[in-house]
Design a protein around this motif. Structure first.
Motif, mmCIF file in Angstrom:
data_model
loop_
_atom_site.group_PDB
_atom_site.id
_atom_site.type_symbol
_atom_site.label_atom_id
_atom_site.label_comp_id
_atom_site.label_asym_id
_atom_site.label_seq_id
_atom_site.Cartn_x
_atom_site.Cartn_y
_atom_site.Cartn_z
ATOM 1 N N ARG A 264 -14.659 68.702 44.860
ATOM 2 C CA ARG A 264 -13.478 68.523 44.006
ATOM 3 C C ARG A 264 -12.747 69.833 43.693
ATOM 4 N N LYS A 265 -13.048 70.896 44.437
ATOM 5 C CA LYS A 265 -12.361 72.174 44.274
ATOM 6 C C LYS A 265 -11.641 72.540 45.566
ATOM 7 N N MET A 266 -10.640 73.428 45.465
ATOM 8 C CA MET A 266 -9.965 73.925 46.652
ATOM 9 C C MET A 266 -10.730 75.118 47.215
ATOM 10 N N VAL A 267 -10.886 75.146 48.521
ATOM 11 C CA VAL A 267 -11.553 76.266 49.180
ATOM 12 C C VAL A 267 -10.644 76.773 50.291
ATOM 13 N N LEU A 268 -10.305 78.047 50.227
ATOM 14 C CA LEU A 268 -9.447 78.670 51.227
ATOM 15 C C LEU A 268 -10.300 79.368 52.271
ATOM 16 N N TYR A 269 -10.110 78.964 53.526
ATOM 17 C CA TYR A 269 -10.751 79.639 54.659
ATOM 18 C C TYR A 269 -9.683 80.480 55.348
ATOM 19 N N ALA A 270 -9.926 81.776 55.432
ATOM 20 C CA ALA A 270 -8.984 82.697 56.071
ATOM 21 C C ALA A 270 -9.778 83.787 56.773
ATOM 22 N N ALA A 271 -9.527 83.948 58.081
ATOM 23 C CA ALA A 271 -10.300 84.889 58.907
ATOM 24 C C ALA A 271 -11.780 84.550 58.755
ATOM 25 N N ASN A 272 -12.575 85.479 58.262
ATOM 26 C CA ASN A 272 -14.008 85.226 58.103
ATOM 27 C C ASN A 272 -14.402 85.070 56.637
ATOM 28 N N THR A 273 -13.441 84.728 55.792
ATOM 29 C CA THR A 273 -13.710 84.628 54.362
ATOM 30 C C THR A 273 -13.616 83.187 53.885
ATOM 31 N N ARG A 274 -14.325 82.907 52.811
ATOM 32 C CA ARG A 274 -14.291 81.608 52.146
ATOM 33 C C ARG A 274 -14.118 81.868 50.652
ATOM 34 N N LYS A 275 -13.055 81.319 50.057
ATOM 35 C CA LYS A 275 -12.748 81.603 48.664
ATOM 36 C C LYS A 275 -12.471 80.308 47.914
ATOM 37 N N TYR B 13 -9.441 68.529 42.161
ATOM 38 C CA TYR B 13 -8.322 68.895 43.015
ATOM 39 C C TYR B 13 -8.309 68.034 44.282
ATOM 40 N N PHE B 14 -7.116 67.691 44.752
ATOM 41 C CA PHE B 14 -6.985 66.965 46.020
ATOM 42 C C PHE B 14 -5.558 67.121 46.535
ATOM 43 N N TRP B 15 -5.276 66.520 47.705
ATOM 44 C CA TRP B 15 -3.961 66.606 48.340
ATOM 45 C C TRP B 15 -3.470 68.060 48.423
ATOM 46 N N ALA C 100 0.354 73.780 47.848
ATOM 47 C CA ALA C 100 0.700 72.617 47.040
ATOM 48 C C ALA C 100 -0.569 71.797 46.855
ATOM 49 N N TYR C 101 -0.799 71.309 45.644
ATOM 50 C CA TYR C 101 -2.026 70.566 45.387
ATOM 51 C C TYR C 101 -1.834 69.662 44.172
ATOM 52 N N THR C 102 -2.717 68.682 44.051
ATOM 53 C CA THR C 102 -2.664 67.745 42.928
ATOM 54 C C THR C 102 -3.955 67.846 42.127
ATOM 55 N N ASN D 132 3.085 62.488 43.878
ATOM 56 C CA ASN D 132 1.888 62.092 44.602
ATOM 57 C C ASN D 132 2.023 62.301 46.108
ATOM 58 N N ALA D 133 0.898 62.549 46.769
ATOM 59 C CA ALA D 133 0.836 62.795 48.215
ATOM 60 C C ALA D 133 1.825 63.881 48.640
ATOM 61 N N PRO D 134 1.784 65.064 48.002
ATOM 62 C CA PRO D 134 2.758 66.116 48.334
ATOM 63 C C PRO D 134 2.543 66.672 49.732
ATOM 64 N N SER D 135 3.651 66.987 50.388
ATOM 65 C CA SER D 135 3.605 67.673 51.677
ATOM 66 C C SER D 135 4.824 68.583 51.775
ATOM 67 N N TRP D 136 4.763 69.537 52.687
ATOM 68 C CA TRP D 136 5.799 70.564 52.756
ATOM 69 C C TRP D 136 6.981 70.104 53.609
ATOM 70 N N LEU D 137 8.189 70.263 53.043
ATOM 71 C CA LEU D 137 9.413 70.055 53.822
ATOM 72 C C LEU D 137 9.777 71.339 54.549
ATOM 73 N N ASN D 138 9.713 72.448 53.831
ATOM 74 C CA ASN D 138 9.868 73.801 54.384
ATOM 75 C C ASN D 138 9.185 74.743 53.399
ATOM 76 N N ASN D 139 9.485 76.000 53.443
ATOM 77 C CA ASN D 139 8.805 76.954 52.556
ATOM 78 C C ASN D 139 9.280 76.893 51.107
ATOM 79 N N GLU D 140 10.416 76.252 50.852
ATOM 80 C CA GLU D 140 10.986 76.198 49.504
ATOM 81 C C GLU D 140 10.941 74.814 48.869
ATOM 82 N N TRP D 141 10.732 73.780 49.672
ATOM 83 C CA TRP D 141 10.758 72.403 49.168
ATOM 84 C C TRP D 141 9.457 71.671 49.493
ATOM 85 N N VAL D 142 9.044 70.831 48.550
ATOM 86 C CA VAL D 142 7.901 69.935 48.742
ATOM 87 C C VAL D 142 8.389 68.508 48.536
#
Length: 301
Positions: free
Chosen positions: A164-175, A186-188, A199-201, A224-234
């Protein structure tokens, strides 16, 4: 003079950011008139859509240029968290099955070139999430990111939901990221195309934007169910139910600073759900409550 120049730049910046979205047309996708198609996902180049059943069983490919519909697989759970390679040739998905009342998941790939399905990770009780290292399959299994091929390149930054938490994987790291507190669910979650925002819910609290480090949180309220339109809009949906079924749902677009909230009109569709945008930001696909797929053509003004 310098003050005037600075003021002009600020005004220009605000004007260029404070755009509006014009809906040019909303069209029913041929072949989906009878319904049964849900949760659309655009391919990276926009040449096709993937859809699934309402319960995420199976995968269908809708070829945009020809309106041809292909049934790819029928596996349970295939449509939940499905991923498409950048070259559009490979689809990664999870196959779920019940064994002795326990849920197991395996990682599957489907090649659109040779129409073959391949089992990449055997069925396991561990949580698995499909990802790509450029065009090569990879997987997050448990809390470890693994490449299927040792020669595969690094995986682009990816946000996963674990415990139920967000985990960012980038290169060889996990945060682990919990910008709204560790006790929240947390979800979506998804990363912006430029890799700078998430973007997250949060359950019972709405949708938010934060930077890639989990800081500078902005509330978008209910989206609900957010997704990216571009870098400025969801984009997302404002759905309402009567505790039994959805009775209304609108497609909503919001700027990531939370200052502009716009309803994207769908005159012929009273219940519009699960919007997703093409990579060029010119089309939005969504489904009706019956599983008809619509394509909205838009323009930023």
């Amino acid at each position: 003079m310098k003050k005037l120049l600075l003021l002009s730049l600020i005004v220009i910046g605000q004007f260029s950011y404070a755009q509006r979205i014009e809906v040019k047309s909303v069209q029913l996708l041929n072949g989906t008139e009878q319904g049964g198609y849900f949760h659309p996902v655009f391919s990276p180049k926009g040449t096709y859509l993937l859809t699934t059943a309402e319960n995420y069983a199976g995968l269908n490919r809708h070829i945009m240029a020809t309106n041809k519909i292909e049934k790819l697989v029928t596996d349970a759970g295939a449509g939940y968290g499905v991923r498409i390679s950048p070259d559009e040739n490979t689809v990664l998905f999870k196959k779920t099955e019940m064994r002795n009342n326990l849920r197991f998941s395996s990682l599957q790939s489907y090649s659109l070139n040779n129409k073959k399905q391949e089992n990449l990770v055997e069925a396991t009780r561990e949580k698995i999430s499909p990802v790509f290292a450029e065009n090569e399959p990879a997987v997050i299994r448990g809390t470890v990111l693994k490449k299927i091929k040792s020669t595969a390149p690094n995986v682009n930054p990816y946000i996963n939901i674990e415990d139920r938490k967000m985990v960012l994987y980038a290169a060889n790291t996990r945060k682990v990221l919990t910008p709204n507190g560790e006790n929240k669910s947390y979800f979506w979650a998804s990363i912006s195309p430029d890799g700078k925002h998430i973007a997250y819910t949060v359950a019972a609290h709405g949708t938010f934007i934060c930077d890639i480090n989990g800081e500078n949180v902005v509330s978008l309220k209910k989206l609900n169910a957010p997704s990216w339109l571009n870098n400025e809009w969801v984009i997302g949906m404002n759905d309402k139910d009567d505790s039994d079924q959805v009775i209304t749902s609108e497609i909503i677009a919001m700027t990531i600073d939370g200052k502009i909230r716009q309803t994207l009109t769908t005159p012929s569709v009273k219940i519009a759900m699960y919007p997703t945008a093409s990579a060029n930001g010119k089309q939005i696909a969504f489904n009706s409550e019956k599983g008809q797929i619509y394509i909205m053509n838009i323009e930023l003004k």
